[in-house]
Write an enzyme that holds these catalytic residues in place. Structure first.
Site, short mmCIF file in Angstrom:
data_model
loop_
_atom_site.label_atom_id
_atom_site.label_comp_id
_atom_site.label_asym_id
_atom_site.label_seq_id
_atom_site.Cartn_x
_atom_site.Cartn_y
_atom_site.Cartn_z
N ARG A 24 -65.33 -0.19 47.06
CA ARG A 24 -65.56 -1.00 45.88
C ARG A 24 -66.13 -2.34 46.34
NH1 ARG A 24 -61.91 -4.82 44.69
NH2 ARG A 24 -59.95 -3.77 45.16
N HIS A 64 -61.59 -6.01 41.97
CA HIS A 64 -60.86 -4.92 41.32
C HIS A 64 -61.17 -4.90 39.83
CE1 HIS A 64 -57.66 -2.26 40.10
NE2 HIS A 64 -57.23 -3.18 39.26
N TYR A 116 -57.95 -11.19 49.91
CA TYR A 116 -57.43 -10.10 50.74
C TYR A 116 -58.46 -9.34 51.57
CZ TYR A 116 -58.77 -7.54 46.46
OH TYR A 116 -59.45 -7.04 45.39
#
Ligand SMILES: Cc1ncc(C[n+]2csc(CCOP(=O)(O)OP(=O)(O)O)c2C)c(N)n1
Ligand SMILES: Cc1ncc(C[n+]2csc(CCOP(=O)(O)OP(=O)(O)O)c2C)c(N)n1
Ligand SMILES: [Mg+2]
Ligand SMILES: [Mg+2]
Lengths: 389, 321, 389, 321
Positions: free
Chosen positions: C275, C279, C288
């Protein structure tokens, strides 16, 4: 990602199939060895025998017999109406004893079908009778030895992962052990509990007794997986499959597993065994399996097989089997007598153990109920206080 | 210090983790990213990766794992990312967390907290807006706490972490950041099981909690009603006495909550008033609640939960007869 | 039991390890090939290319571009405040399109992160905008094409197993397909759903997009298993691991899988992808993951790779890329305009679709509420009726 | 034909499977062994292994699988072996089964039945005795039905199977075999949502359902009370009207149920009477219920659920003031 350490995670996978046919990963390509030490015919390779002293070899036998006698006696008193229900472990003695023999007092243990391990950890037969009679003191006693019995199938796996997590935080020299059945492997709770242990690297030991049935459901239909051991691959956890009728193999496997676990790697053990009796005393297994099948497995009696081994080792002469049985029967008699002494308990017990402090609404319900019982003694016409289950 | 509710959560976690190294925080996305609402921000940095842990996407393992860890002796504070994702773990609440002490006759216990943002109104997707406290408070052995102010959030979360038994801590995410007030620095505990009287009054008792408190106070203000407004704070155990005493005084009562009406907490409040103060009632108790439907998707979610005019309507109905 | 057909189930496992050391079944012994047709450098073996006609090759490209443009536009309107939230699929186009291209109208489809498949099955961009705006008509439209989007991660797997079960009862010539993410594999619901399909032999196809993250959680910590494909072994289900940046490989793999499924064997496909965006629009991925990592994957753009292929095949000249984008943009503009036309809906919609017949209590609540809205128009000061999400 | 409750279950399944070949029965141990209570006896023999299926030990898959199969067009009747094992599937009820129609605006639906034996008193182990209808009836979109007689069992199960929406069918296992009565042969349907007045009376209304019906009737008999006894039968949707009309007549009410008191169905009944008949009440409504504890293990389980003297005590309290 196969390289779990790389800084940047692996690039889009490179084709190692040279652009050919679609290749399937299939269980038919999987070879799952089954660990065995003593073959069904009693033969074995000296070098493979675990390094136990004579007393330990004899202990294994005594515990297996304890397991068998205990099941027999419990089924018996249940038939006499002195127990609510009971799940016999006959046929699974090697699996149960071989595994539990490896555990240490600081380990935690959560079981399904396995009662003698509680005795091995210090609980008494009386405690177990109380448990099956539906008297909470049973579980209380087990808890004193870091042990519990879980009734809701699979529900204990997350607990065991959590206990292992605690040990991990503590750097404890101990393992958290879950016994589970073949049926339990289908539950979401088992899946999530085992996955947690695998992903965090927790000191958990999963011991699955594949006794071929979940009540009437044969393992072949419980899951498409040929072995339960291979399910561990889903969690990246190493697994051992072991002949559950061979107590030495089970001991050897779980001993090895326990060591690995203390080094910080969870391990999954599948023990292939068979429940010779009914699921519980309320079950009629003739509805779903053939006499022929049962006879076949009767012929693979784990106690018998171990006796062969003891004979070959010259240890059999040290055992007076009848005396052992007699002793266990006596222990059971005593336990039963003690259990029968159980006093009726105060109705407040239902309430007082729920919270550290009784909240007002619960206090009110208790007071009302005590008052009612006093005012309406006819309540006792409807209440069977069942100290015998 | 001035803080919002979500900051108060964070502050309580910092303070309690600092005070007691048995406190361990885990859940989905709580460590590296500090939580989707930043409730666990900076905990990883301060307390390290052993005590602040991202878990796999598995609510059963989160809740059951917390129970196991608590049995072993730690004080887990687990986060469920949104209240709509607690139902997968319902069994671990019913079967394990709530029963460890009972099952072992006190030999073991499960001093754990499951915290989660609940409620509608933040324009999130389906399942992100539930208020099912009615179902959770039905579970014997499980305490359910819902703060409505920053100071209470810190105090009640602190109490929940220190409590020897399991607590489900529901955080009103719609007002996570909309209220800012003075929150005591350092340790601050507000006892579980005690309601707070937010406003004294004579004519009607209005009971609410969590994200329903601001609209409730607004309705009372707006309507110029002499209402006694009670913030229940603990759903289980419930401070029946405070509610009942107030109703005995006012003779009238309204309960406002966000969850579905049927078997919502409002029903239980009505039932308890019936038990202890029925003859003081001058009018039916009004339940101003969410409807017996799922929370609509975001485009219509505002219709679902009670707003000041609806609450005021309930108050006026209670005052009418 | 390895012999699933035997009349009497296998006897206690015979030791095939000759009584030696305890042997572990370990994922390190597992070789999980990854299917790839077009290598990252654009090279490929002619013979491995799936048998599609030119129009189909071009369609794959158009759909991938559709997916990318749709994500770009949705992120865009979200930033303008015209959408609640949105989960972009940028980077996963090959994975999404290659798989969905194999499905037939009678197949059922339940997805996670994959929106264009709905368009491929007949839903419109408007329907998808409605869905993300939290307008129930979106899901209604998908349902007309046997499709649904599941928000609660993993919760749809049992549904898909149930749908496949229906097909099995029907002897339908169709498959039930579940898309799921890497994170979803940790859920109990996914476990039980897949196990059900495996144990009953249901025509279910599980397509797992391992996009490396579940929000902030990297796959390496989601599970101890090195690959997701190997999780299928837990269910006795065959699996394929495929390079999710290679649309032809994904197509080839899923096409093969779908065929097997129609023959009555569930199949699990792991598509390794990434991805590239956040998100959802509420997420900040810099918390992250490193820019370096993202750049690394940007260099493995699936559309770029496929372009190479089209060039090598001499098909690129048939595509006017800018025109394609323009066309999709126009389609989106139109969809958006249509979505913006959405009327405010009656409040009764909240109530009337719950049961076939409105029960009395719900009718009462609706009537009360309608009355209130009429009596207290100030309610609308608090209600944002959000036809734009 | 004369039948017990469990035989009536079996009869309804036979009849409906014979009538409609979309009806499929599955669950743990339902096929080969005919169910642990023999509720599904002989179905495998009559309808074959495609329509009567033993499932793996997985309640999530059983309930979620039923929802999927129902969406696809079948009429699944899934068994949960004991009510204590439904909680693992709570999420499938909340998130899927109850919402399929709502989520798709009627395009799809989930006409499914989950049947399960519930309640204490058969000397079973922990988790085999739960009565959590209070939690399930709180779920919007889920119907909850509890029969108390053999004829109703057949009629209501038939209605549940034919219903276009999901039904949780809770079977009172304590009285599975203790009542035998005439049950209509062939098709027999009793509508969901309608309570039954088991006994007319003037002085007090007593509401109960399922396994609480026999002790309730016995208490009334024993006490020689002129009570109107209502068997609720459907918990959700609830026949509020029948209850309210009766209370308007009697002015007094007792609710008896087996589940925990707090947020039990009794609370909702009190709340609805409060809404519609408060001013008719001459005394507080009495809730005679299980306690807010787990059901004790078998040796003390008899203390937990209401017996005739306790119900009679409630009735007398309601009559007292
Ligand atoms: C969650 C749950 N579902 C159903 C049951 C009812 N039940 C009790 S034991 C059992 C079978 C367990 O099989 P397995 O895990 O193989 O253990 P075994 O009894 O063979 O030792 C079932 C279905 C239960 N106790 N828990
Ligand atoms: C049961 C559940 N728990 C938590 C969430 C919140 N959540 C939404 S998406 C997500 C991560 C999903 O990861 P993955 O399955 O890998 O899918 P991806 O988003 O990467 O496509 C989480 C934790 C949820 N939707 N459902
Ligand atoms: Mg078994
Ligand atoms: Mg992912």
């Amino acid at each position: 990602m196969s390289d779990r350490e790389s800084d940047i995670r692996a690039p889009p996978a490179t084709g190692d199939d040279g652009g050919g046919e679609v290749r399937y990963l299939s269980q038919s390509d999987l070879s799952v060895p089954t660990h065995q030490i003593v073959a069904p015919d009693g033969s074995y390779d000296e070098r493979a025998v675990p390094d136990l002293d004579d007393e330990e070899f004899l202990d294994l036998y005594r515990w297996m017999v304890t397991d068998r006698v205990f099941s027999r006696r419990m089924v018996n008193i249940q038939r006499r109406g002195e127990l609510g229900t009971f799940g016999s472990t006959r046929g699974q003695e090697a699996s149960i004893i071989g595994s539990a023999f490896t555990l240490r007092p600081d380990d935690w243990l959560y079981v399904g079908r396995a009662w003698t391990p509680m005795f091995m950890r210090g609980a008494s037969m009386k405690d177990m009778i109380l448990f099956w009679r539906g008297i909470e003191e049973g579980q209380e006693a087990f808890a004193k030895h870091n042990s519990q019995i879980a009734i809701s199938i699979g529900s204990h796996l997350p607990l065991v992962a959590g206990i292992a997590w605690g040990m991990h935080l503590d750097d404890a020299d101990a393992v958290a052990t879950a016994y589970l059945g073949d049926g339990a492997t289908s539950t979401g709770a088992a899946h999530e509990g085992i996955n947690l242990a695998g992903s965090l690297g927790l000191p958990a030991l999963f011991f699955c007794q594949n006794n071929q049935y979940a009540i009437s459901m044969p393992y072949e239909r419980q899951s498409g997986a040929n072995t339960i051991a291979q399910k561990a691959l889903a969690y990246g956890i190493d697994a051992i499959r072991v002949d559950g009728q061979d107590v030495l193999a089970v001991y050897d496997a779980v001993q090895s597993a326990r060591e690995r676990v203390t080094e910080g790697e969870p391990v999954f053990v599948e023990s292939v065994t068979y429940r010779l009796d009914a699921h519980t005393t309320s079950d009629d297994p003739t509805r779903y399996r053939s006499d022929e099948e049962v006879e076949h497995w009767e012929a693979h009696d784990p106690i018998e097989r171990y006796r062969q081994f003891l004979k070959s080792e010259g240890l059999w002469s040290e055992i007076d089997h009848d005396a052992v049985v007699e002793e266990i029967d006596a222990e059971f008699d005593e336990a039963l007598a003690a259990a029968n002494e159980m006093e009726e308990r105060a109705v407040s017990e239902m309430f007082t153990y729920l919270y550290d402090e009784l909240p007002p609404e619960l206090a009110r319900q208790l007071a009302e109920f005590e008052d009612l019982l006093e005012r309406r003694p006819e309540m006792y016409d409807y209440i069977e206080h069942r100290p015998k289950g | 210090m001035q803080a919002t509710i979500v900051q108060a959560v964070n502050d309580a976690l910092h303070t309690e983790m600092g005070r007691d190294d048995r406190v361990v925080v885990f859940g989905e996305d709580v460590a590296e990213s500090g939580g989707v609402f930043r409730a666990t921000d900076e905990l990883l940095e301060e307390f390290g990766s052993k005590r602040v842990v991202d878990t796999p996407l598995s609510e059963i393992a989160i809740v059951g794992g917390a129970a196991g860890m608590a049995m072993y002796g730690y004080r887990p504070v687990a986060e469920i990312q949104f209240s709509g994702f607690l139902p997968p773990a319902f069994d671990q609440l019913v079967t394990n967390a709530s029963r460890i002490r009972w099952r072992t006759r006190g030999e073991l216990s499960a001093p754990m907290v499951v915290r989660m943002p609940y409620g509608a109104g933040v324009r999130a997707l389906e399942h992100h807006s539930e208020s099912l406290e009615g179902a959770y408070a039905h579970i014997p052995g499980l305490q359910v706490v819902v703060p409505s102010t920053p100071a209470d959030t810190k105090g009640l979360l602190t109490a929940a972490i220190r409590d020897p038994d399991p607590v489900l801590f529901m955080e009103p995410k719609r007002i996570y950041r909309s209220i800012r007030e003075e929150v005591p620095e350092g340790e601050h505990e507000v006892p579980i099981g005690e309601a707070a009287v937010r406003r004294e009054g004579e004519d009607v008792t209005v009971v609410a909690w969590g994200s329903m408190m601001p609209p409730t106070l607004e309705a009372v203000e707006e309507g110029g009603v002499d209402a006694e407004v009670i913030d229940l704070r603990s759903i289980s155990p419930m401070d029946t006495e405070t509610v009942v005493e107030s109703v005995k005084k006012t003779g009238r009562c309204v309960v406002a909550h966000e969850g579905p009406r049927t078997l919502g907490v409002g029903s239980e409040i009505v039932a308890r008033i019936n038990d202890e103060a029925l003859m003081y009632l001058e009018a039916p108790i009004e339940r101003v609640t969410g409807f017996d439907t799922p929370v609509p998707l975001l485009s219509m979610e505002d219709f679902y939960f009670p707003h000041p005019p609806r609450i005021l309507d309930g108050i006026e109905a209670a005052l009418a007869d």
